[in-house]
Design an enzyme around this catalytic site. Sequence first.
Site, PDB file in Angstrom:
ATOM      1  N   ASP A 298      49.573  66.597  51.912  1.00  0.00           N
ATOM      2  CA  ASP A 298      50.016  67.665  52.796  1.00  0.00           C
ATOM      3  C   ASP A 298      51.411  67.259  53.287  1.00  0.00           C
ATOM      4  O   ASP A 298      51.775  66.083  53.195  1.00  0.00           O
ATOM      5  CB  ASP A 298      49.039  67.796  53.966  1.00  0.00           C
ATOM      6  CG  ASP A 298      49.553  68.742  55.029  1.00  0.00           C
ATOM      7  OD1 ASP A 298      49.920  69.864  54.681  1.00  0.00           O
ATOM      8  OD2 ASP A 298      49.588  68.336  56.204  1.00  0.00           O
TER       9      ASP A 298
ATOM     10  N   ASP B 296      46.335  65.786  57.495  1.00  0.00           N
ATOM     11  CA  ASP B 296      46.169  65.442  58.909  1.00  0.00           C
ATOM     12  C   ASP B 296      45.621  66.570  59.767  1.00  0.00           C
ATOM     13  O   ASP B 296      45.170  66.339  60.877  1.00  0.00           O
ATOM     14  CB  ASP B 296      47.513  65.019  59.516  1.00  0.00           C
ATOM     15  CG  ASP B 296      48.412  66.214  59.798  1.00  0.00           C
ATOM     16  OD1 ASP B 296      48.622  67.012  58.872  1.00  0.00           O
ATOM     17  OD2 ASP B 296      48.877  66.350  60.946  1.00  0.00           O
TER      18      ASP B 296
ATOM     19  N   ASP C 218      43.355  70.967  56.661  1.00  0.00           N
ATOM     20  CA  ASP C 218      43.201  70.057  55.525  1.00  0.00           C
ATOM     21  C   ASP C 218      41.757  69.614  55.320  1.00  0.00           C
ATOM     22  O   ASP C 218      41.442  69.001  54.299  1.00  0.00           O
ATOM     23  CB  ASP C 218      44.076  68.809  55.723  1.00  0.00           C
ATOM     24  CG  ASP C 218      45.555  69.136  55.761  1.00  0.00           C
ATOM     25  OD1 ASP C 218      45.961  70.041  55.013  1.00  0.00           O
ATOM     26  OD2 ASP C 218      46.295  68.501  56.528  1.00  0.00           O
TER      27      ASP C 218
END
Length: 631
Positions: free
Chosen positions: A322, A516, A520
């Site tokens: 990410d 995080d 996600d």
Amino acid sequence: MNAKQKKMLYRIIAAAVLLVVLQLLPATPVPVGVLYLVPYLVVGGDVLRKAIKGIQNRQPFDECFLMAVATVGAFALGEYMEGCAVMLFYQVGELFQAVAVGKSRRSIAALMDIRPDYANLEQPDGTLEQVDPDEVEVGSVIVVQPGERVPIDGVVVEGTSTLNTAALTGESLPRDAKAGDDVISGCVNLSGVLRVRTTREFGESTVSRILDLVENSSMKKARTENFITRFARVYTPAVCYSALALAVLPPLVLMLLGQPAQFGDWVYRALTFLVISCPCALVISIPLSFFGGIGGASTCGILVKGSTYLEELSRTKIVVFDKTGTLTRGVFEVTGVYPADGGDRDSLLETAALAESYSKHPISQSLKQAFGRELDPARVSDVEELGGYGITARVDGRNVAVGNARLMAKLGLTPTPPEQTGTVIYLAVDGAYAGAVVISDVLKPTAAKAIAGLKRAGVRRTVMLTGDTEPVAKSVADQLGITEYHAGLLPEDKVNRVESLLAEKGPRENLAFVGDGINDAPVLSRADLGIAMGALGSDAAIEAADIVLMDDDPARIALAMDISRRTVRIVYQNIVFALAVKAACLLLGALGLAGMWLAIFADVGVMVLAVLNATRALYTRDLVRRNGLKS
């Protein structure tokens, strides 16, 4: 440690104390074997029950069956202490494994806190009624007040506002919403009142799908089967049938040849064979090696939730990241100030900060922080927030407009965007273009080192998935050396991308996802291995992940891979060593050249040596230095 594990610990302690007491007792009229049955059943009763249940289910050959036969064999040979000690060691190993691997997770959905409790349903008379989101039909009008979450997907029919989409996209920058714009459930309304016409039922809305993705993704993930169980499927029937053959066939052959059969001698050899065959060294050293690796990783700020994940990490060849909060800090900062010709940089920044001084918008906070000095609100008046455009105000008696390119176009201005990538804020003073300020999410200092370290560690493919725009994603990828990226993604898009990558990887390769945010969590659960940022990461991401980086440093991923590979090497060393010694001792036992003392060495001695080797997994200083990090 949960209640079941605590109960097992108490049984182990009780059995150990009873064994010590029995060793110190003088001679008693009660048979010794009966006395030793007490600690044996205390610590090994559940193993015997599992072995019996396996026999009843016609699946007898597992480690429980082997432990039962080996320890009962030891009792039959009169080696009561040995039988109890073997079972005790086995249960200690099982407890280690349970503590390392079986830490139960709380419900991810309960932690995500994005499921709305109610919806403000507009009634025909214009009043509002709080109802369960499940009761809202498609086409109904709901009202979302400032500070509330959008409960159901829909289209704005009236009002302008700013929405915090971080729970869904993971991006820090809020998005503007006005009449005609689509809004999705789970977003937080930051400013104005919105009237929204629903386009989906609650069960089909974005927030419900995210929760469903987390639950179903966890079910899809394949877990590496425990080595002992796989090994026992072959090893257990092999040694049991071998022991049976050793007890029966040689005396029968001797009888046919007219020689003394000596059935008792061969039964003794067979029972010794079973005692030697007990896989105690493997049962203890394998989880202990992983336990050492997990402990070593924890001293480096890497929390590994179980031995399975440490083993899987050693085979990781694809790492998917990410962006916001993982490779970047997740906090917007002013990274460029571009005054118009003849303008002053500090004056431009001060004017922008003053105009935005009354706003709580993250962009406003970034401007004020970049200016760095106290602002006098008395210098600002007539502040007007224009949804989807920006802010207009009078600053020191001048008309100031601060906002996006659409605001400049509304004022009849056509500024040239700066070449720097980021969110561009334009300024106009008294109808004339004054300059631009660029606000960007700053890269973490170790992000580039993280990518380089992964490539050095043998990762063949690094990929970045983000909900941010294409130019921003490309800029970050170019700076870090990531060759593959995908921008503008929602959580379910990220899951689909990961599904595609999983389909493309090799059969013995693993894919790790590093993230995080709450958004996600589904991807962390779906990937072969989920890695979360622990210091700033959301509770949902941390709970969904298999590995947590406690200091949010992505450069520690390569260190974690080095630790996992060393640990796996130690495990394989112990496996080869234990099996080699076992094989030699089994052969000697079958030939009658090994008595109980050799059985004890093969069982306990090998275990001690393997455990000593396993403790090497605790030491990670050399790996920390190799990766240029501080422990």
